[in-house]
Design a protein around this motif. Structure first.
Motif, PDB file in Angstrom:
ATOM      1  N   VAL A 132       0.903  -1.033   0.167  1.00  0.00           N
ATOM      2  CA  VAL A 132       0.039  -0.092   0.033  1.00  0.00           C
ATOM      3  C   VAL A 132       0.987   1.274   0.010  1.00  0.00           C
ATOM      4  O   VAL A 132       1.311   1.710   1.047  1.00  0.00           O
ATOM      5  N   ARG A 134       2.166   5.234  -0.461  1.00  0.00           N
ATOM      6  CA  ARG A 134       1.694   6.569  -0.339  1.00  0.00           C
ATOM      7  C   ARG A 134       2.719   7.592  -0.553  1.00  0.00           C
ATOM      8  O   ARG A 134       3.853   7.699   0.418  1.00  0.00           O
ATOM      9  N   ASN A 149       2.717   6.414  -7.001  1.00  0.00           N
ATOM     10  CA  ASN A 149       2.331   5.335  -6.351  1.00  0.00           C
ATOM     11  C   ASN A 149       2.210   4.125  -7.274  1.00  0.00           C
ATOM     12  O   ASN A 149       2.573   3.006  -6.795  1.00  0.00           O
ATOM     13  N   LEU A 153       4.239   0.372  -6.773  1.00  0.00           N
ATOM     14  CA  LEU A 153       3.239  -0.905  -6.899  1.00  0.00           C
ATOM     15  C   LEU A 153       4.138  -1.863  -7.808  1.00  0.00           C
ATOM     16  O   LEU A 153       4.175  -2.996  -7.712  1.00  0.00           O
ATOM     17  N   LEU A 204      -0.596  -6.322   4.907  1.00  0.00           N
ATOM     18  CA  LEU A 204      -0.799  -4.994   4.203  1.00  0.00           C
ATOM     19  C   LEU A 204       0.077  -4.130   4.375  1.00  0.00           C
ATOM     20  O   LEU A 204       0.262  -3.140   5.263  1.00  0.00           O
ATOM     21  N   ALA A 206       2.627  -0.917   4.296  1.00  0.00           N
ATOM     22  CA  ALA A 206       2.455   0.455   4.004  1.00  0.00           C
ATOM     23  C   ALA A 206       4.010   0.704   3.657  1.00  0.00           C
ATOM     24  O   ALA A 206       4.985   0.391   4.190  1.00  0.00           O
TER      25      ALA A 206
END
Length: 352
Positions: A132, A134, A149, A153, A204, A206
């Motif tokens: 995830v 940011r 972003n 990924l 998940l 970050a």
């Protein structure tokens, strides 16, 4: 009885001969000698991983084969009938600090007359299920950050599905991989931005990336007002060029343009500002039409934090906003403009 004990021990510990049996208080001590020397070989089999995770695995496992050989070098082949589980436990203890999150499996095969211990690895739960990202920046608009972003990924796709413990062990490599992927983008190259990445491994995971340009600043926004008939929706643009006249003096020459939606009137501001500390800026600007000088202060709190800006003109007019940034795009503020009749209003801003 000691002879009987030696005979029983010799049958229990296949591959070894009992050379001495001696009583030691309430216990009995055995001295064992291997029956000949077994020409072992060790073969580590790396799991199928995407690049560069495969390279990280090889680097982590460097030297592991030599450590395993030191364990099995004097182990007779026949001893595996009773020592297979202790051997597996010992190899797991060797692998754990080097390859956390990976579970070794052992298989012995004969290559001619040479026994080969094959060690393969399977990932152990919990796993990284998703990344995830940011991207935060005080110098780049939101529309450009969205592309960054997507870049993170793509770059960290090899991390998905890996054991969380191993991702934690290779945190610096993951952060460097994400940082390099951002530094190669045209956005970062053209704005000469500095990149700092923080990876927090979890199911998940970050990924916080701070991208700041030491040379340029760019922001665009739209805003709407409530509670004042004198204020109309507007669209704004800020463009700045940073410079450092003296060591530690972060300054910026900037221009701002604000277009009103009701009559398409344009206000432009040309100024210079100085940042003595991070999040604090002070400066002066010339506003047109009117050719009026304003002095200005900014107190930025970042995302999900309050902020304040304040302008005062050479004629004593006050213009200020105190608000809260809800997320990277939207903020709400109490807006005050001493030049109009409805001085106080509620302002909603969406960064573009």
């Amino acid at each position: 009885s000691l002879r009987l004990m030696a005979l029983v021990a010799g049958r229990l510990f296949s591959g070894y001969s009992v050379t001495d049996v001696s009583p030691r208080g309430e216990n009995i001590g055995l001295s064992l000698t291997p029956d000949g020397r077994t020409p072992w070989q060790a073969d580590g089999i790396s799991p199928h991983l995407s690049h560069p995770a495969d390279q990280w695995f090889s680097e982590n496992a460097s030297g592991l084969q030599e450590k395993i050989m030191a364990i099995i070098r004097d182990l007779p082949m026949d001893a595996l009938s009773w020592a297979d589980i202790p051997l597996k436990d010992e190899i797991e203890s060797l692998c754990a600090p080097l390859l956390p999150g990976w579970i070794p499996s052992l298989l012995v095969r004969l290559d001619g007359d040479v026994p080969v211990l094959r060690i393969s690895f399977a990932p152990g739960p919990p796993f990284v299920l998703a990344v995830v990202p940011r991207v935060t920046s005080a110098t780049l608009p939101v529309m450009l950050r969205a592309d960054l972003n997507e870049n993170i990924l793509r770059a960290l796709a090899p991390v998905v599905g890996l054991p969380i413990k191993w991702a934690e062990f290779n945190r610096e490599k993951v952060e460097a991989l994400a940082a390099r992927s951002l530094e190669r983008t045209k956005i970062v190259e053209n704005t000469r931005s500095a990149v700092e990445v923080t990876f927090n491994p979890d199911q998940l995971s970050a990924v916080e990336a701070e991208v700041e340009s030491p040379k340029y600043s760019l922001r665009a926004w739209v805003a709407a007002y409530a509670g004042s008939d004198a204020r109309y929706p507007e669209i704004g643009l800020h463009m700045g060029r940073k410079f450092m006249p003296f060591s530690g003096w972060d300054m910026e020459l900037y221009g701002e343009w604000i277009l009103s939606a009701n009559d398409f009137s344009l206000e432009s501001r040309w100024g210079v500002r100085w940042s003595p500390w991070k999040g604090i800026m002070a400066g002066a600007e010339q506003a047109f039409p009117g050719n009026e000088t304003w002095y200005r202060l900014w107190l930025e709190g970042g995302e999900r934090a309050p902020y304040l800006w304040w302008r005062i003109s050479e004629r004593g007019w006050h213009h200020l906003g105190a608000g809260y940034r809800i997320n990277r795009r939207v903020s709400l503020e109490i807006h005050y403009d001493g030049r109009v009749e409805d001085k106080i209003s509620l302002k909603a801003i969406s960064d573009l």
